[in-house]
Design a protein around this motif. Structure first.
Motif, mmCIF file in Angstrom:
data_model
loop_
_atom_site.group_PDB
_atom_site.id
_atom_site.type_symbol
_atom_site.label_atom_id
_atom_site.label_comp_id
_atom_site.label_asym_id
_atom_site.label_seq_id
_atom_site.Cartn_x
_atom_site.Cartn_y
_atom_site.Cartn_z
ATOM 1 N N GLY A 26 -13.988 31.283 37.306
ATOM 2 C CA GLY A 26 -12.736 30.755 37.847
ATOM 3 C C GLY A 26 -12.925 29.335 38.361
ATOM 4 N N LEU A 27 -12.919 28.356 37.473
ATOM 5 C CA LEU A 27 -13.062 26.956 37.878
ATOM 6 C C LEU A 27 -11.739 26.429 38.425
ATOM 7 N N PRO A 28 -11.795 25.438 39.310
ATOM 8 C CA PRO A 28 -10.555 24.835 39.803
ATOM 9 C C PRO A 28 -9.725 24.279 38.647
ATOM 10 N N THR A 29 -8.419 24.449 38.733
ATOM 11 C CA THR A 29 -7.540 23.977 37.657
ATOM 12 C C THR A 29 -6.823 22.687 38.008
ATOM 13 N N THR A 30 -6.964 22.234 39.238
ATOM 14 C CA THR A 30 -6.330 20.978 39.642
ATOM 15 C C THR A 30 -7.365 20.061 40.273
ATOM 16 N N ALA A 31 -7.085 18.775 40.221
ATOM 17 C CA ALA A 31 -7.976 17.802 40.863
ATOM 18 C C ALA A 31 -7.837 17.943 42.371
ATOM 19 N N GLY A 32 -8.932 17.837 43.051
ATOM 20 C CA GLY A 32 -8.917 17.938 44.504
ATOM 21 C C GLY A 32 -10.066 17.137 45.065
ATOM 22 N N SER A 33 -10.197 17.176 46.366
ATOM 23 C CA SER A 33 -11.288 16.442 47.001
ATOM 24 C C SER A 33 -12.381 17.417 47.413
ATOM 25 N N ASP A 34 -13.567 16.871 47.639
ATOM 26 C CA ASP A 34 -14.680 17.697 48.096
ATOM 27 C C ASP A 34 -14.359 18.377 49.417
ATOM 28 N N ALA A 35 -13.472 17.789 50.203
ATOM 29 C CA ALA A 35 -13.119 18.340 51.510
ATOM 30 C C ALA A 35 -12.566 19.763 51.396
ATOM 31 N N GLU A 36 -11.976 20.099 50.249
ATOM 32 C CA GLU A 36 -11.445 21.451 50.050
ATOM 33 C C GLU A 36 -12.542 22.510 50.138
ATOM 34 N N TYR A 37 -13.793 22.111 49.839
ATOM 35 C CA TYR A 37 -14.883 23.071 49.747
ATOM 36 C C TYR A 37 -15.834 23.024 50.934
ATOM 37 N N VAL A 38 -15.692 22.037 51.799
ATOM 38 C CA VAL A 38 -16.568 21.915 52.959
ATOM 39 C C VAL A 38 -16.342 23.116 53.877
ATOM 40 N N GLY A 39 -17.439 23.761 54.248
ATOM 41 C CA GLY A 39 -17.375 24.904 55.146
ATOM 42 C C GLY A 39 -17.000 26.212 54.466
ATOM 43 N N LYS A 40 -16.832 26.212 53.166
ATOM 44 C CA LYS A 40 -16.480 27.436 52.435
ATOM 45 C C LYS A 40 -17.742 28.174 51.998
ATOM 46 N N MET A 41 -17.637 29.476 51.894
ATOM 47 C CA MET A 41 -18.751 30.308 51.449
ATOM 48 C C MET A 41 -18.927 30.169 49.936
ATOM 49 N N ALA A 42 -20.165 30.045 49.492
ATOM 50 C CA ALA A 42 -20.481 29.973 48.070
ATOM 51 C C ALA A 42 -21.392 31.146 47.712
ATOM 52 N N THR A 43 -21.368 31.548 46.469
ATOM 53 C CA THR A 43 -22.220 32.630 45.988
ATOM 54 C C THR A 43 -23.182 32.075 44.949
ATOM 55 N N VAL A 44 -24.447 32.442 45.083
ATOM 56 C CA VAL A 44 -25.461 32.085 44.105
ATOM 57 C C VAL A 44 -25.815 33.370 43.371
ATOM 58 N N ALA A 45 -25.797 33.324 42.051
ATOM 59 C CA ALA A 45 -26.122 34.521 41.274
ATOM 60 C C ALA A 45 -27.105 34.165 40.177
#
Length: 162
Positions: free
Chosen positions: A127-146
């Motif tokens: 599920g990749l982002p479908t719209t352009a955005g800034s890195d700020a959208e992802y700051v502080g968000k949980m990420a999963t490494v698999a």
């Protein structure tokens, strides 16, 4: 971030076994050397014919498309009865033009599969982002490494289970 097999990744240890089909976008990249195929890196299925992976998995050995294979739907490399996995040939390797092997800057590559993937419950695109955005959208968000990395500490060999 997807850690490659066989490389030290101290930030990628301490995980737990994933449930079967919980990461349906995960791809196992294998390479052929001396007539033998071996898992080398992980990747992400991004649409029905492309996989995103690390450029060092392809460039650092001068690998050609005929020497690269992609397995989708894999879970446990030791057995074939827990998930239905499918193998795909690679038609084209496209490493990032700015990839620097010394610094790993631009360490991205796209693999074009020789045939389109038929999606199923355990094989789906990321599920990749479908719209352009800034890195700020992802700051502080949980990420999963698999991936098929170490579950704890530094192991002599990567885990065979996702």
């Amino acid at each position: 971030m997807i850690a490659s097999l066989g490389r030290s990744c101290p930030d990628c240890t301490g995980g737990q076994e994933a449930a079967v089909a919980s990461h349906p976008w995960l791809a196992m990249i294998s390479t052929a050397s001396g007539g033998k195929w071996a898992p080398k890196c992980g990747g992400a299925l991004i649409d029905s014919q492309h996989v995103l992976t690390a450029a060092h998995c392809l460039v650092d050995g001068g690998t050609s498309p005929a020497e690269v294979g992609v397995r989708l739907g894999e879970h446990d490399l030791r057995t074939s009865d827990e998930a239905v996995s499918l193998d795909y040939n690679v038609d084209r390797l496209l490493p990032h033009p700015g990839y620097n092997p010394s610094t790993h800057e631009g360490d991205l590559a796209v693999l074009t599969l020789a045939q389109r993937v038929q999606f199923r419950s355990n094989i789906q695109p990321s599920g990749l982002p479908t719209t352009a955005g800034s890195d700020a959208e992802y700051v502080g968000k949980m990420a999963t490494v698999a991936g098929w990395g170490a579950l704890a500490g530094v192991l002599p060999a990567p885990s065979r289970i996702l």
